[in-house]
Design a protein around this motif. Sequence first.
Motif, PDB file in Angstrom:
ATOM      1  N   GLU A 134      38.841  45.649  67.104  1.00 34.45           N
ATOM      2  CA  GLU A 134      37.524  45.931  66.545  1.00 34.45           C
ATOM      3  C   GLU A 134      37.609  47.038  65.499  1.00 34.45           C
ATOM      4  N   ASP A 135      38.446  48.060  65.782  1.00 34.76           N
ATOM      5  CA  ASP A 135      38.613  49.140  64.808  1.00 34.76           C
ATOM      6  C   ASP A 135      39.252  48.625  63.520  1.00 34.76           C
ATOM      7  N   VAL A 136      40.235  47.709  63.684  1.00 29.57           N
ATOM      8  CA  VAL A 136      40.887  47.141  62.490  1.00 29.57           C
ATOM      9  C   VAL A 136      39.876  46.349  61.673  1.00 29.57           C
ATOM     10  N   GLN A 137      39.076  45.533  62.360  1.00 33.08           N
ATOM     11  CA  GLN A 137      38.060  44.760  61.653  1.00 33.08           C
ATOM     12  C   GLN A 137      37.047  45.680  60.979  1.00 33.08           C
ATOM     13  N   MET A 138      36.680  46.764  61.685  1.00 30.27           N
ATOM     14  CA  MET A 138      35.753  47.728  61.096  1.00 30.27           C
ATOM     15  C   MET A 138      36.367  48.380  59.863  1.00 30.27           C
ATOM     16  N   GLY A 139      37.658  48.745  59.972  1.00 33.69           N
ATOM     17  CA  GLY A 139      38.329  49.363  58.832  1.00 33.69           C
ATOM     18  C   GLY A 139      38.391  48.429  57.631  1.00 33.69           C
ATOM     19  N   ARG A 140      38.688  47.157  57.894  1.00 35.95           N
ATOM     20  CA  ARG A 140      38.730  46.188  56.786  1.00 35.95           C
ATOM     21  C   ARG A 140      37.362  46.026  56.142  1.00 35.95           C
ATOM     22  N   ALA A 141      36.322  46.005  56.986  1.00 32.40           N
ATOM     23  CA  ALA A 141      34.967  45.872  56.436  1.00 32.40           C
ATOM     24  C   ALA A 141      34.605  47.091  55.593  1.00 32.40           C
ATOM     25  N   LEU A 142      34.972  48.277  56.060  1.00 34.54           N
ATOM     26  CA  LEU A 142      34.677  49.500  55.295  1.00 34.54           C
ATOM     27  C   LEU A 142      35.446  49.508  53.978  1.00 34.54           C
ATOM     28  N   LEU A 143      36.717  49.068  54.031  1.00 34.70           N
ATOM     29  CA  LEU A 143      37.489  48.982  52.791  1.00 34.70           C
ATOM     30  C   LEU A 143      36.871  47.976  51.832  1.00 34.70           C
ATOM     31  N   ASP A 144      36.357  46.882  52.394  1.00 32.91           N
ATOM     32  CA  ASP A 144      35.703  45.875  51.561  1.00 32.91           C
ATOM     33  C   ASP A 144      34.471  46.461  50.875  1.00 32.91           C
ATOM     34  N   VAL A 145      33.691  47.232  51.641  1.00 34.23           N
ATOM     35  CA  VAL A 145      32.515  47.887  51.048  1.00 34.23           C
ATOM     36  C   VAL A 145      32.931  48.826  49.936  1.00 34.23           C
ATOM     37  N   ASN A 146      33.949  49.643  50.215  1.00 35.42           N
ATOM     38  CA  ASN A 146      34.386  50.625  49.210  1.00 35.42           C
ATOM     39  C   ASN A 146      34.895  49.920  47.950  1.00 35.42           C
ATOM     40  N   GLU A 147      35.674  48.838  48.126  1.00 34.95           N
ATOM     41  CA  GLU A 147      36.210  48.126  46.962  1.00 34.95           C
ATOM     42  C   GLU A 147      35.096  47.481  46.148  1.00 34.95           C
ATOM     43  N   ARG A 148      34.132  46.884  46.833  1.00 40.67           N
ATOM     44  CA  ARG A 148      33.061  46.197  46.113  1.00 40.67           C
ATOM     45  C   ARG A 148      32.117  47.197  45.443  1.00 40.67           C
ATOM     46  N   VAL A 149      31.899  48.338  46.077  1.00 44.37           N
ATOM     47  CA  VAL A 149      31.093  49.378  45.427  1.00 44.37           C
ATOM     48  C   VAL A 149      31.795  49.870  44.171  1.00 44.37           C
ATOM     49  N   ARG A 157      24.886  45.242  50.304  1.00 46.31           N
ATOM     50  CA  ARG A 157      23.843  45.597  51.271  1.00 46.31           C
ATOM     51  C   ARG A 157      24.008  44.817  52.574  1.00 46.31           C
ATOM     52  N   ARG A 158      24.391  43.556  52.477  1.00 43.10           N
ATOM     53  CA  ARG A 158      24.583  42.748  53.690  1.00 43.10           C
ATOM     54  C   ARG A 158      25.772  43.255  54.502  1.00 43.10           C
ATOM     55  N   LEU A 159      26.841  43.660  53.807  1.00 46.91           N
ATOM     56  CA  LEU A 159      27.979  44.247  54.516  1.00 46.91           C
ATOM     57  C   LEU A 159      27.568  45.521  55.243  1.00 46.91           C
ATOM     58  N   VAL A 160      26.783  46.349  54.589  1.00 48.05           N
ATOM     59  CA  VAL A 160      26.321  47.605  55.192  1.00 48.05           C
ATOM     60  C   VAL A 160      25.461  47.304  56.417  1.00 48.05           C
ATOM     61  N   ASP A 161      24.564  46.343  56.298  1.00 49.44           N
ATOM     62  CA  ASP A 161      23.704  45.994  57.443  1.00 49.44           C
ATOM     63  C   ASP A 161      24.521  45.425  58.596  1.00 49.44           C
ATOM     64  N   ARG A 162      25.574  44.671  58.284  1.00 47.27           N
ATOM     65  CA  ARG A 162      26.401  44.079  59.333  1.00 47.27           C
ATOM     66  C   ARG A 162      27.185  45.160  60.085  1.00 47.27           C
ATOM     67  N   ILE A 163      27.705  46.119  59.358  1.00 47.24           N
ATOM     68  CA  ILE A 163      28.469  47.204  59.993  1.00 47.24           C
ATOM     69  C   ILE A 163      27.548  48.176  60.711  1.00 47.24           C
ATOM     70  N   GLY A 164      26.438  48.501  60.060  1.00 50.79           N
ATOM     71  CA  GLY A 164      25.515  49.487  60.609  1.00 50.79           C
ATOM     72  C   GLY A 164      25.391  50.658  59.653  1.00 50.79           C
TER      73      GLY A 164
END
Length: 277
Positions: free
Chosen positions: A132-147, A203-210
């Motif tokens: 779960e932490d790995v998936q969370m980290g990938r999602a956060l990296l995805d947010v950072n890259e897309r931003v 925004r959808r990624l942010v809502d999915r992560i929290g």
Amino acid sequence: MQKFYFGDSDSDSETDLPYPQPLTRASFLTPTFSPTTFLSSLHNRHQTLEDLRTELRTRSQELNKELLDLVNENYQDFLLLGSSLHGGEEKVEEVRVGLLGFKRDVEGLKEKVEARKKEVEGLVDKRKRIREDVQMGRALLDVNERVGELEHRLMVAASSGDARKDEEDADFSDSEEDSEEESKDGVSTSRLKRHAQRYIYIRRLVDRIGPSHPFLVKQEERILRLRQTVLLDLANALKQVSSASDEGKGRLMKILGIYREMGESEEALKVFKERKR
């Protein structure tokens, strides 16, 4: 000798009366033996009730005598069996001690199995948390890259010296498609729509992560700046569009559609009001 009577006993000879067969032992050995059923089967037996009672009593006495004889005959064997068992307490104790030892071994193995089970469950939970932490980290990296990518395309937080170069690099791949829609009204609606869609995805990624995640809390200012920039580009395009021609009306509807897709219809109304002033 048993006597049986038919009608007037004085007129018949006793020698002419039929004698019933003795009751057999097999009659009493059936698994489903029932006294009522047994007595009802004797309705054709030429015998008085008293004689039947006497015969049954005699049969009972014979059985008791057989049982007593059986006990007397085997009494010596019973005594010998008791003597042969003398001293068996030690063997019984050995068996009891062995069983107690076996029980302790089984309990020890059970405790080890339980401990191993808990250890495995802990490792499985740990692996699940890590995943779960790995998936969370990938999602956060995805947010950072897309931003960062959208900032690069919108030239947000870029120095004035590099702004033009960044714009050319970001829009180089879209130049052919945009050139067909580029007009005197400004930036093409295709480019505006792509920017809006990238912002919506963020925004959808942010809502999915929290949104309460510490990393996303720190990124909220950057995301807000992206929103403001996209809305500013839409507002400029909306102000510059001309609704007099069919081409202008089509462009106007596309821009309003982008507002609606972003959920910013109120912002579009504000721009319309400013435009009419």
